[in-house]
Design a protein around this motif. Structure first.
Motif, mmCIF file in Angstrom:
data_model
loop_
_atom_site.group_PDB
_atom_site.id
_atom_site.type_symbol
_atom_site.label_atom_id
_atom_site.label_comp_id
_atom_site.label_asym_id
_atom_site.label_seq_id
_atom_site.Cartn_x
_atom_site.Cartn_y
_atom_site.Cartn_z
ATOM 1 N N GLY A 103 -17.963 -2.893 5.667
ATOM 2 C CA GLY A 103 -16.714 -2.160 5.553
ATOM 3 C C GLY A 103 -15.972 -2.501 4.281
ATOM 4 O O GLY A 103 -14.751 -2.522 4.251
ATOM 5 N N GLY A 104 -16.685 -2.789 3.209
ATOM 6 C CA GLY A 104 -16.042 -3.145 1.950
ATOM 7 C C GLY A 104 -16.798 -4.278 1.313
ATOM 8 O O GLY A 104 -17.867 -4.656 1.797
ATOM 9 N N GLU B 161 -0.100 -3.686 -5.858
ATOM 10 C CA GLU B 161 0.351 -3.107 -4.591
ATOM 11 C C GLU B 161 0.371 -4.120 -3.464
ATOM 12 O O GLU B 161 1.043 -3.938 -2.471
ATOM 13 C CB GLU B 161 -0.584 -1.974 -4.189
ATOM 14 N N ILE C 216 4.335 0.607 -8.358
ATOM 15 C CA ILE C 216 3.500 1.795 -8.403
ATOM 16 C C ILE C 216 3.464 2.581 -7.103
ATOM 17 O O ILE C 216 3.315 3.786 -7.124
ATOM 18 C CB ILE C 216 2.056 1.494 -8.858
ATOM 19 N N THR C 217 3.576 1.896 -5.961
ATOM 20 C CA THR C 217 3.546 2.704 -4.741
ATOM 21 C C THR C 217 4.895 2.720 -4.033
ATOM 22 O O THR C 217 5.483 3.775 -3.841
ATOM 23 C CB THR C 217 2.460 2.205 -3.778
ATOM 24 N N ASP C 218 5.382 1.560 -3.721
ATOM 25 C CA ASP C 218 6.639 1.589 -2.982
ATOM 26 C C ASP C 218 7.289 0.229 -3.083
ATOM 27 O O ASP C 218 6.632 -0.793 -2.947
ATOM 28 C CB ASP C 218 6.374 1.917 -1.500
ATOM 29 N N ARG D 251 10.143 -1.774 -1.187
ATOM 30 C CA ARG D 251 11.075 -1.883 -0.068
ATOM 31 C C ARG D 251 11.546 -0.517 0.446
ATOM 32 O O ARG D 251 12.737 -0.280 0.623
ATOM 33 C CB ARG D 251 12.285 -2.722 -0.466
ATOM 34 N N GLY D 252 10.599 0.374 0.622
ATOM 35 C CA GLY D 252 10.940 1.663 1.211
ATOM 36 C C GLY D 252 11.686 2.602 0.291
ATOM 37 O O GLY D 252 12.086 3.686 0.716
ATOM 38 N N PRO E 128 8.146 4.711 -5.219
ATOM 39 C CA PRO E 128 7.648 4.162 -6.479
ATOM 40 C C PRO E 128 8.719 4.222 -7.572
ATOM 41 O O PRO E 128 9.770 4.822 -7.397
ATOM 42 C CB PRO E 128 6.465 5.058 -6.803
ATOM 43 N N LEU F 44 5.154 8.371 -11.823
ATOM 44 C CA LEU F 44 4.957 7.900 -10.457
ATOM 45 C C LEU F 44 6.141 8.350 -9.604
ATOM 46 O O LEU F 44 7.064 7.589 -9.344
ATOM 47 C CB LEU F 44 4.829 6.377 -10.415
ATOM 48 N N HIS G 61 -14.015 1.978 0.225
ATOM 49 C CA HIS G 61 -12.679 2.538 0.360
ATOM 50 C C HIS G 61 -11.822 2.075 -0.790
ATOM 51 O O HIS G 61 -11.060 1.125 -0.666
ATOM 52 C CB HIS G 61 -12.044 2.116 1.688
ATOM 53 N N ALA H 113 -8.917 1.938 -3.734
ATOM 54 C CA ALA H 113 -7.474 2.165 -3.639
ATOM 55 C C ALA H 113 -7.172 3.622 -3.943
ATOM 56 O O ALA H 113 -7.740 4.207 -4.854
ATOM 57 C CB ALA H 113 -6.751 1.269 -4.615
ATOM 58 N N ASN H 114 -6.268 4.185 -3.133
ATOM 59 C CA ASN H 114 -5.935 5.587 -3.348
ATOM 60 C C ASN H 114 -4.900 5.723 -4.447
ATOM 61 O O ASN H 114 -4.170 4.780 -4.731
ATOM 62 C CB ASN H 114 -5.395 6.186 -2.049
ATOM 63 N N THR I 213 -1.391 7.079 -6.171
ATOM 64 C CA THR I 213 -0.057 7.160 -5.588
ATOM 65 C C THR I 213 0.232 8.571 -5.108
ATOM 66 O O THR I 213 0.754 8.780 -4.026
ATOM 67 C CB THR I 213 0.985 6.801 -6.644
ATOM 68 N N ILE J 131 3.058 12.747 -2.585
ATOM 69 C CA ILE J 131 3.035 11.286 -2.654
ATOM 70 C C ILE J 131 2.381 10.765 -1.378
ATOM 71 O O ILE J 131 2.835 11.048 -0.271
ATOM 72 C CB ILE J 131 4.453 10.726 -2.812
ATOM 73 N N GLU K 222 1.841 7.588 -0.359
ATOM 74 C CA GLU K 222 2.413 6.391 0.257
ATOM 75 C C GLU K 222 3.454 6.784 1.304
ATOM 76 O O GLU K 222 4.393 7.527 1.026
ATOM 77 C CB GLU K 222 3.045 5.525 -0.833
ATOM 78 N N GLN L 46 -9.617 2.175 9.925
ATOM 79 C CA GLN L 46 -8.896 1.234 9.066
ATOM 80 C C GLN L 46 -7.909 1.926 8.136
ATOM 81 O O GLN L 46 -7.235 1.286 7.353
ATOM 82 C CB GLN L 46 -9.876 0.498 8.152
ATOM 83 N N HIS M 161 9.316 -1.208 6.885
ATOM 84 C CA HIS M 161 9.978 -1.892 5.774
ATOM 85 C C HIS M 161 11.326 -2.405 6.216
ATOM 86 O O HIS M 161 11.997 -1.782 7.003
ATOM 87 C CB HIS M 161 10.162 -0.927 4.598
#
Lengths: 584, 258, 256
Positions: A371-372, B68, B78-80, B82-83, B86, B145, C118, C120-121, C123, C133, C135, C195, C256
């Motif tokens: 799985g990776g 990330e 790049i992604t997020d 703290r909610g 990005p 982003l 798998h 990383a996707n 953003t 987006i 995420e 997963q 979060h």
């Protein structure tokens, strides 16, 4: 009268200088090229790399062996053991030839630097010119001391003269260390120039002392000093192994067997301290520049540490193997030989854990099954917690081998011998348990705490080693002997282990040299002077390994030549027989 | 050559060969060299973003800290974070008065000015390793982003101009303006500024003009009582940042503050 | 024979191999720890280490070393073992030849590499000219409680488009599956979509094999980019269907 003459001379010279400055020749501006022509076939980078690395190996040898020689001479003087004195002299003789090889390679290195990287060299020389003069001057003192040390050996043989002679040996080390420190300043400046030096800073404006004593200077100094002692010891051992295999008489065999043992003992014993110096250096690098530290440990160099793990595993196995075979020549050694298989099991399992990669190389089906790239079960072995635990247990095991070796032919006479031995065992057991505990507990705490654990583990191991050896010295006071060690009665294959050790040490030096130099990436001087050649990118490990192998082979060939020449200078005096030395 | 010699050579070569082999079977990675790039005035946002992304993930070294994964050394941009999404979503709101583009550029060139709470200041100023076009490409990528790319060719100065192009306040010889630009980041003056170093309000009563000059040019040589802990924090390069006229104006002004 | 070092050595080696080959993948699951077969590269590394360890053990003592060599020596010199000798002389070159042949013969498997299944996707992705987006993104059907609708729509789409490769049972064993390399992933079980978040699966459906990032390379996945054939809504529906049908729930976003 004399003064006026000098004034005349100075005046004429000065006038000539002024003339040169204002003459049409002087007016023509000549701007040197940034780079020389690319070195044929292998390229400038590989050329300078190979020469620098082999120069460094020789330098390490000529700095490491005097340390070795002074220590053995001291044992000879205060331990009243003639053998050590002869050993010391034998090595100083090899030093004479090795010394010129070092200087020749150094000269070659300098010329390559000037012709292939003129801009870099003129930049460095502008900052470091004074230290470069001193560097060169030190060689005069060092060679003079070396000649006196070697050729005065038989002349200053007894009494106070002998102590003076030993003082010369110390002096030789002082010169050598000074030379090392100066050269280290230059190369550490390239790695970690003071932060106020920017690409716009003219080299003349760089403050000398801040450039000289830069962030990584002292850690590198210490690291190299220790490593030189290790290297010197391992070369001594390999030399002895060669002589052993070629020996024609039993006495000769006995002498070289013993010499190999001493060399190996120094190499491995000092080697155990090296990780601490490395740890300090690594921390300074992180502190100097986070990005540089990450490049080294987690970035594109992370696979280098798997290769390093492999080499260190080989070192541990070879060193222990040599000791275990050696038990066979010690009366009483057979008492311990049945334990070796369990110690071997610890080493093998330790090696397996130590070298298990975190991201595994696998094909499509295997990846799908896992799985990776992280194995669900073995993945835990890829983390630092497991690796630190493994290596600490391997260090303890190696230490235990030495301890067995020490005790094999002795019968303690002190009344509390049994209690003492049990205490020693208890200490070792507690230490192993603590190391294991921190290793396992490390998985349940955040990373920051876990990093602290490795320090505890190491401190425990160090403390245990010191405590057990201290205890052992007392237990073995006035111990009776089970009979002398049968030096020379050693199977030949043990000697090949010494060769594996020396090759591994040398290769490891090359690899770590690549790591140290490679983390600068595309900079000649980190964030100050960029490498703009086609070789700017730090090469992949495979290529680096090939260059390192070439360096190691070149070095070994040259050192073999040095030994051969050394053997021609004077053959006799090596065999430790009490009779007057026979003429050859 | 005897059989012993041959055996030794075989052992040595086998050992070296094994090491070389191991180093060759593992993945081979070469380090990235940041590409030297130059954009024309008509560069498209897509081009900038593409180059910026390469730099971000490769030679720029950003990903080493701004990753990330949880527990990364720097904030996840790049992604997020703290909610809040990005960086492209929130860059305009980070510092009042700075729009997205300006904020990102400043954060890259002077990371110390806008450290995100709870994170230590470990980021090196990127203009030491990257060229102006490269920095602007990264700004463009970060904007992309979750936000709109507003960097254009006009933003990107030529490499030589970048040195000259400075805040007009930096060229001023008005001491009050100089204090605002240079000193308030660490000293309090007239109720403004951050209290790290010694306040400047009454500095003239304690220091002569000579001492002040020395303190500016070589900070560690003059240590204020009670501020021994922060020795070494003050930049050593005011001798380069200020010209002689500015320095003298500043010294003269400060020495009269009693 | 039981305490002869030669046979002991062989026994230890075989035991170690069994442990690595079968022990590591199959014993931990018995106590509830997940595991998987050891990749060949690591198995090779382990077995080489064990071999070196065994050689050290048999040779670190003179007596043991002599006894260890005895059987080998006997086979090599004793006249009555001539046939055994001949057998080895034939078998060993044959073995070497076979291994060589096996390594160089053309194979259909992808080259071994650090390919991540798998990766990383990104953003955000652009589908239908719209930027999405990934995420924190939820399946709109699930978020709005329109599960039945999504299941019905997804079922049709799955059987019309996906079944041929990913199989009737969602086990990656569709009719065409064996023509592909890499094989279509099974969607059942804990290893794949269980997963992942739904937005990840949505990304993989929309962008297909061609949209894999650099660390997913060398990509040669034949999965089409479904954004060219399906609408955004249809892709979300089929995503929902996959989880329902496989009886697993998607990974959710951390709070979060």
């Amino acid at each position: 009268m004399r003064t006026t003459r000098w004034m005349w001379v100075a005046g004429i010279l000065g006038g000539l200088g002024l003339l040169a400055l204002f003459s049409p020749l002087g007016a023509q501006t000549y701007s040197p090229p940034t780079y020389g022509e690319d070195f044929p076939l292998i390229g400038s980078r590989a050329a300078i790399w190979i020469v620098a690395q082999t120069h460094l190996m020789f330098a390490a040898f000529v700095l490491g062996v005097p340390m070795f020689a002074v220590v053995t001479e001291a044992i000879g003087i205060w331990g009243k053991d003639e053998r050590y004195d002869r050993l010391s002299k034998e090595f100083t003789r090899l030093l004479l030839v090795a010394y010129s090889a070092t200087a020749l390679l150094g000269g070659l290195f300098l010329f390559l630097l000037v012709t292939l990287y003129p801009a870099l060299f003129s930049y460095l020389s502008e900052i470091f010119k004074v230290s470069m003069w001193i560097y060169a001057a030190l060689f005069f003192f060092e060679s003079a001391t070396l000649y006196m040390y070697y050729y005065g050996w038989d002349r200053w043989k007894t009494g106070r003269a002998k102590l003076g002679h030993w003082g010369l040996g110390i002096l030789l080390n002082v010169w050598g260390t000074a030379v090392l420190f100066i050269a280290n300043a230059w190369l550490t400046f390239m790695m970690s120039p003071p932060s106020d030096v920017t690409p716009d800073t003219a080299p003349a404006m760089v403050q000398f002392w801040s450039a000289f004593a830069n962030a990584t200077w002292m850690p590198i100094n210490i690291h190299r000093l220790i490593a030189n002692a290790v290297f010197g010891g391992s070369i001594v051992a390999a030399y002895a192994a060669y002589r052993f295999l070629k020996a024609k008489s039993d006495e000769e065999r006995a002498h070289y067997d013993w010499m190999g043992y001493v060399g190996n003992l120094i190499a491995i014993g000092v080697f155990l301290v090296l990780p601490f110096a490395g740890y300090w250096l690594g921390r300074e690098i992180y502190e100097y520049n986070q990005q540089m530290g990450i490049t080294m440990m987690g970035g594109f160099m992370s696979w280098l540490w798997i290769v390093q793990a492999f080499l260190i595993g080989v070192l541990f196995l070879a060193a222990n193997y040599y000791l275990w075979i050696g038990l066979g020549r010690i009366p009483g050694g057979e008492r311990f030989s049945r334990y070796t298989k369990w110690m071997l099991a610890v080493l093998v399992i330790g090696f397996i854990v130590w070298a298990t990669p975190h991201s595994m190389i696998a094909d499509r089906d295997e990846l799908a099954a896992m799985g990776g790239t992280h194995h669900p079960f073995l993945g835990v072995l890829g983390l630092m917690s497991a690796k630190n635990t493994a290596v600490n247990l391997m260090i303890l095991t190696t230490f235990l081998s030495f301890l067995m070796y020490r005790r094999a032919n002795k019968i303690p006479t002190v009344s509390w011998a049994k209690t003492g031995t049990i205490t020693q065992g208890g200490l070792l057991a507690v230490c192993s348990a603590v190391v294991l505990f921190y290793g396992v507990y490390g998985y349940f705490v955040p990373t920051i705490t876990r990093i602290g654990f490795s320090v505890y583990q190491v401190l425990w191991v160090l403390f245990t080693i010191l405590a057990v050896i201290g205890l052992d010295l007392f237990i073995m006071r006035r111990a009776e002997s089970r009979g002398p060690i049968r030096w020379g009665q050693m199977p030949e294959r043990s000697q090949y282990a010494l060769f594996i050790l020396v090759v591994t040490f040398t290769w490891l030096m090359g690899l770590m040299g690549f790591a140290r130099s490679g983390i600068r990436q595309h900079w000649h001087v980190w964030e100050v002077m960029r490498d703009t050649t086609e070789h700017a990118a730090t090469p992949a490990l495979g290529y680096a390994a090939q260059v390192i192998s070439v360096c190691v082979i070149v070095f070994l060939l040259m050192i073999a030549f040095v030994f051969w020449i050394g053997g021609m200078i004077a053959k006799p005096q090596l065999v430790p027989d009490p009779e007057p030395v026979p003429a050859d | 050559m005897s059989s012993v010699d041959l055996k030794i050579i075989a052992v040595v070569l086998a050992t070296i060969g094994a090491f070389t082999l191991v180093a060759n079977v593992i993945p081979q990675v070469e380090s990235d060299v940041p590409p030297d790039i130059a954009f024309g005035a008509d560069v498209s946002p897509e081009e900038l973003v593409e180059v910026g992304e390469q730099l971000y993930q490769g030679a720029g070294g950003c990903l080493a800290c701004h990753a990330e994964s949880p527990g990364a050394r720097g904030p996840n941009i790049i992604t997020d974070y703290r909610g809040q999404g990005p960086i492209g979503v929130r860059c305009a709101d980070r510092v009042p008065g700075l729009d997205c583009k300006e904020y990102l550029y400043q954060a890259l060139v002077r990371p110390g000015d806008h450290v995100v709470d709870d994170y230590p200041l470990i980021m090196p100023p990127t203009d030491r390793t990257l060229t102006q076009p490269q920095i602007w490409a990264i700004v463009a990528y970060l904007q992309s982003l979750g936000g709109e790319v507003t960097v254009t060719g006009a933003d990107i100065p030529d490499e030589d101009e970048a040195e000259v192009e400075t805040d007009p306040a930096l060229a001023s010889t008005d001491p009050v303006e100089l204090i605002q630009v240079h000193c308030l980041r660490c000293h309090v003056y007239e109720g403004e500024g951050i209290d790290i170093g010694r306040p400047l309000d009454d500095i003239g009563a304690h220091r002569s003009a000579d001492e002040l000059r020395r303190a500016i040019l070589d900070p560690p040589s003059v240590v204020a009582e009670g501020y021994e802990d922060v020795v070494g924090l003050m930049p050593l390069d005011f001798g380069r940042q200020l010209n002689a006229e500015q320095l003298e104006a500043l010294v003269a002004y400060l020495s009269t503050r009693r | 024979m039981r305490d002869h070092p030669f046979w002991q050595a062989i026994l230890v080696f075989i035991a170690a191999w069994i442990l690595v080959r079968w022990g590591i993948p199959y014993v931990p699951p018995l106590v509830g720890i997940s595991s998987a077969p050891v990749p060949t590269s690591v198995e090779l590394q382990y077995m080489l280490t064990v071999l070196v360890g065994i050689l050290i053990w048999v040779s670190d003592n003179e007596v043991r070393w002599k006894r260890f060599k005895e059987p080998i020596r006997n086979v090599m010199v004793q006249p009555e073992r001539k046939w055994m000798r001949v057998a080895f002389l034939v078998a060993i070159p044959l073995l070497v030849a076979f291994v060589t042949y096996d390594t160089v013969r053309p194979k259909v498997t992808a080259p071994v590499g650090l390919r991540s299944v798998h990766p990383a996707n990104p953003t955000s992705i652009t589908v239908d000219g719209e930027s999405i987006i990934l995420e924190g993104l939820e399946n709109p059907f699930r978020a709005e409680g329109r599960g039945d609708e999504a299941y019905a729509l997804g079922l049709d789409i799955y059987y019309q488009n996906c079944m041929a490769c990913h199989g009737d049972y969602l086990d990656g064993q569709g009719h065409y599956a064996h023509g592909y390399n890499p094989l279509p992933l099974p969607l059942r079980g804990g290893g794949t979509i269980a997963q992942l978040t739904e937005s990840y699966v949505f990304w993989r459906i929309a962008k297909g094999g061609a949209g894999l990032p650099r660390e997913g390379q060398p990509w040669n996945s034949a999965m089409p980019a479904w954004e060219d054939f399906l609408t955004v809504e249809e892709m979300w529906a089929v995503t929902y269907f996959l989880y329902e049908q496989a009886g697993i729930s998607p990974r959710t976003w951390e709070e979060h």
